[in-house]
Design an enzyme around this catalytic site. Structure first.
Site, short mmCIF file in Angstrom:
data_model
loop_
_atom_site.label_atom_id
_atom_site.label_comp_id
_atom_site.label_asym_id
_atom_site.label_seq_id
_atom_site.Cartn_x
_atom_site.Cartn_y
_atom_site.Cartn_z
N CYS A 103 0.82 -1.22 0.00
CA CYS A 103 0.00 0.00 0.00
C CYS A 103 0.85 1.27 0.00
CB CYS A 103 -0.97 -0.01 1.18
SG CYS A 103 -0.21 -0.01 2.82
N HIS A 162 -2.51 0.77 6.89
CA HIS A 162 -2.91 0.77 5.49
C HIS A 162 -3.13 2.20 5.01
CE1 HIS A 162 -4.42 -0.84 1.76
NE2 HIS A 162 -5.58 -0.20 1.87
N GLU A 174 -6.03 1.36 -4.43
CA GLU A 174 -5.24 0.83 -3.33
C GLU A 174 -4.55 -0.47 -3.72
OE1 GLU A 174 -7.51 -0.59 0.03
OE2 GLU A 174 -9.14 -1.31 -1.25
#
Length: 287
Positions: A103, A162, A174
């Protein structure tokens, strides 16, 4: 898990990295070609973002379909790399054969391509707390104030695990987790959504210092007994807003009663762990 890809390409098939059984993934011997998003499928659907933010979004969109791989994108220079197993999730067992991003690796690459500088090198937590922040938004503010290119963070103040790029219209791009590819998702509000940050790629505003040591905690007040906010895993550049005399602390062979306020963390740290004098030059006293 259901997710939507915005591009399909014969280049992936030619490189034996199209979606399929994990056993075929292990035979990959060369990086796959980066997929380009279909025209208009992953773009900037909402107005108002800066040119740099729009460019970052488009760069991220061009990675749609590339593998998520744990640790991917954290090489010496921004860009996709092979990852490695995370030691927890069995889905990451093949990440050493997957060429792509995790990420924060995706976010790092998107903004590096957009501004020509590696301004977001680090994990999700350091990207959210970056000194390149123009503005921050809490989870309670929802999506209303957000613009394309803002970074959406998930986790807690001391464990942001994240991060993703906002597209606008309630969507984000993402690199989500092992076993999946970079995708467009609905923004997940609620749960462990922590908040968002808008990136200012220009010169850093304010006074910055470098921390030293590992596992250095920041606190809600200028006191070791106050609640912990975030621990620096290693030396970190931080923006210092002001400083004041408060609780005396003895650590690392030093004693000091000066504490500095870090506006990006909304927290305090003893000056013992800031590289500078016991009282920092150029930093005003808190009023």
């Amino acid at each position: 898990m259901t997710f939507r890809l915005t591009a399909a390409a014969t280049t992936f098939a030619a490189l034996a990295l199209a979606a399929g059984p994990a056993v075929s993934e292990a035979h990959a011997t060369s990086p796959p070609t980066t997929l380009a998003a279909a025209d208009g499928a992953c773009d900037v659907p909402a107005p108002g973002a800066s040119a740099a933010a729009e460019s970052a979004v488009r760069t991220a969109c061009q990675q749609i379909g590339v593998w998520y791989t744990w640790g991917g994108g954290h090489g010496e220079q921004p860009g996709p790399t092979y990852g490695h197993p995370d030691g927890v999730d069995p889905a990451s067992d093949h990440d050493a054969e997957r060429f792509g991003f995790d990420c924060s690796g995706l976010v790092r690459y998107a903004y590096a391509q957009a501004v020509g500088q590696d301004i977001l090198n680090g994990p999700a937590s350091s990207q959210y707390y970056t000194v390149h922040a123009a503005e921050r938004f809490t989870a309670s503010q929802g999506l209303a104030p957000l613009l394309p290119g803002d970074l959406l963070a998930y986790g807690t103040s001391d464990n942001l695990h994240h991060i993703a790029l906002y597209l606008g219209g309630g969507k984000m791009v993402e690199a989500r987790q092992s076993g999946t590819r970079i995708m467009i998702s609905d923004v997940r509000l609620g749960g462990d959504y922590f908040g968002a940050v808008r990136i200012n790629p220009g010169p850093v505003q304010g006074t910055t210092f470098r921390t030293w040591g590992t596992g250095v905690w920041t606190h809600t007040q200028a006191s070791m007994e106050s609640a912990r906010v975030y621990a620096f895993p290693g030396p970190t550049t931080v923006r210092v807003g002001c400083q004041k005399h408060a609780q005396s602390v003895t650590a690392e062979g030093y004693t000091n009663d000066a504490w500095s306020y870090l506006p990006d963390y909304r927290a305090w740290v003893t000056n013992i762990y800031l590289q500078g004098g016991a009282w920092l030059d150029g930093v005003p006293a808190c009023t």
